[in-house]
Design a protein around this motif. Structure first.
Motif, PDB file in Angstrom:
ATOM      1  N   TRP A 104       0.223  -6.531  12.572  1.00 50.22           N
ATOM      2  CA  TRP A 104      -1.127  -5.988  12.568  1.00 50.22           C
ATOM      3  C   TRP A 104      -1.177  -4.556  12.056  1.00 50.22           C
ATOM      4  N   VAL A 105      -2.327  -4.233  11.451  1.00 49.33           N
ATOM      5  CA  VAL A 105      -2.669  -2.859  11.078  1.00 49.33           C
ATOM      6  C   VAL A 105      -3.920  -2.494  11.864  1.00 49.33           C
ATOM      7  N   MET A 106      -3.839  -1.434  12.661  1.00 48.38           N
ATOM      8  CA  MET A 106      -4.944  -1.076  13.548  1.00 48.38           C
ATOM      9  C   MET A 106      -5.302   0.400  13.408  1.00 48.38           C
ATOM     10  N   LYS A 107      -6.574   0.654  13.576  1.00 50.60           N
ATOM     11  CA  LYS A 107      -7.080   2.023  13.649  1.00 50.60           C
ATOM     12  C   LYS A 107      -7.945   2.119  14.898  1.00 50.60           C
ATOM     13  N   VAL A 108      -7.536   2.976  15.818  1.00 50.78           N
ATOM     14  CA  VAL A 108      -8.227   3.105  17.102  1.00 50.78           C
ATOM     15  C   VAL A 108      -8.981   4.428  17.102  1.00 50.78           C
ATOM     16  N   THR A 109     -10.308   4.351  17.107  1.00 49.41           N
ATOM     17  CA  THR A 109     -11.145   5.541  17.171  1.00 49.41           C
ATOM     18  C   THR A 109     -11.767   5.646  18.558  1.00 49.41           C
TER      19      THR A 109
END
Length: 214
Positions: A104-109
């Motif tokens: 997975w590629v994730m961006k947590v804002t």
């Protein structure tokens, strides 16, 4: 806000806030917002919670990767398992954290979580910004912006940012190659020195004089 309005009914009784029809227009607007915003929020939360939170935006995104005989919970369990591993790639500030696992590629804002599966994404370096000084050192820093676009139309594309010194580590964790826009200069491979940084490091180091006895 609603509690504040009720308190002001007693603290400022001369404004007749206990009778909204006779209250000043500004307080009428405040009361309207104090009632409307929580109502909308609770309605949205109730809608998301239906079908065991299957209507939540993150659950809908995860459901796109679920097998026919499983649901979004199975995908979430897989993401959690890989997230706990120590070999994941993680960088970025707390409000824009970038995490790359084996799948997975994730961006947590602060208010949202972007998720995409590695085998379904195209990664493109779209921007490169050069800053004279880094907050952590006195050397120049290059920040790269990478566009993560999934081949699944329903998955929204998102951007991740990282230091160019972390680019090599990111490439090692990714399965797919990272393309570059025509106007963007990609940093060299890991372990290969950057000429500009090397020259600057040489300049800041003091000269060493060889003793005459040697």
């Amino acid at each position: 806000p609603a509690g504040y309005y009720v308190g002001m009914c007693f603290a400022a009784s001369e404004k007749r806030l206990y009778s909204p029809g006779q209250a000043p227009e500004a307080w009428q607007l405040f009361l309207l917002l104090a009632v409307t915003l929580p109502t909308i929020s609770w309605t949205l939360i109730y809608y998301w919670s239906r079908d065991r939170w299957a209507r939540h935006p993150l659950a809908r995104t995860l459901a796109l990767y679920a097998l026919p005989q499983s649901g979004w919970q199975a995908v979430a369990s897989s993401v959690n398992t890989e997230f706990r591993r120590i070999d994941k790639f993680a960088t970025g500030a707390p409000g824009a954290r970038v995490i790359v696992t084996d799948t997975w590629v994730m961006k947590v804002t602060t208010y949202r979580v972007h998720v995409a599966q590695q085998q379904d994404v195209h990664l493109t370096v779209t921007e490169s910004q050069q800053h004279d000084l880094s907050p952590d050192s006195n050397l120049p820093v290059q920040l790269l912006t990478i566009r993560v676009a999934s081949t699944i139309p329903a998955v929204e594309a998102f951007d991740i940012r990282l230091n160019s010194t972390e680019y090599g580590e990111l490439c090692e964790k990714l399965r797919a190659p990272i393309r570059s826009a025509a106007h963007v200069v990609i940093p060299p491979e890991p372990g290969r020195p950057v000429p500009g940084d090397l020259c600057l490091s040489v300049e800041v180091n003091p000269a060493y004089s060889v003793p005459s006895s040697q």
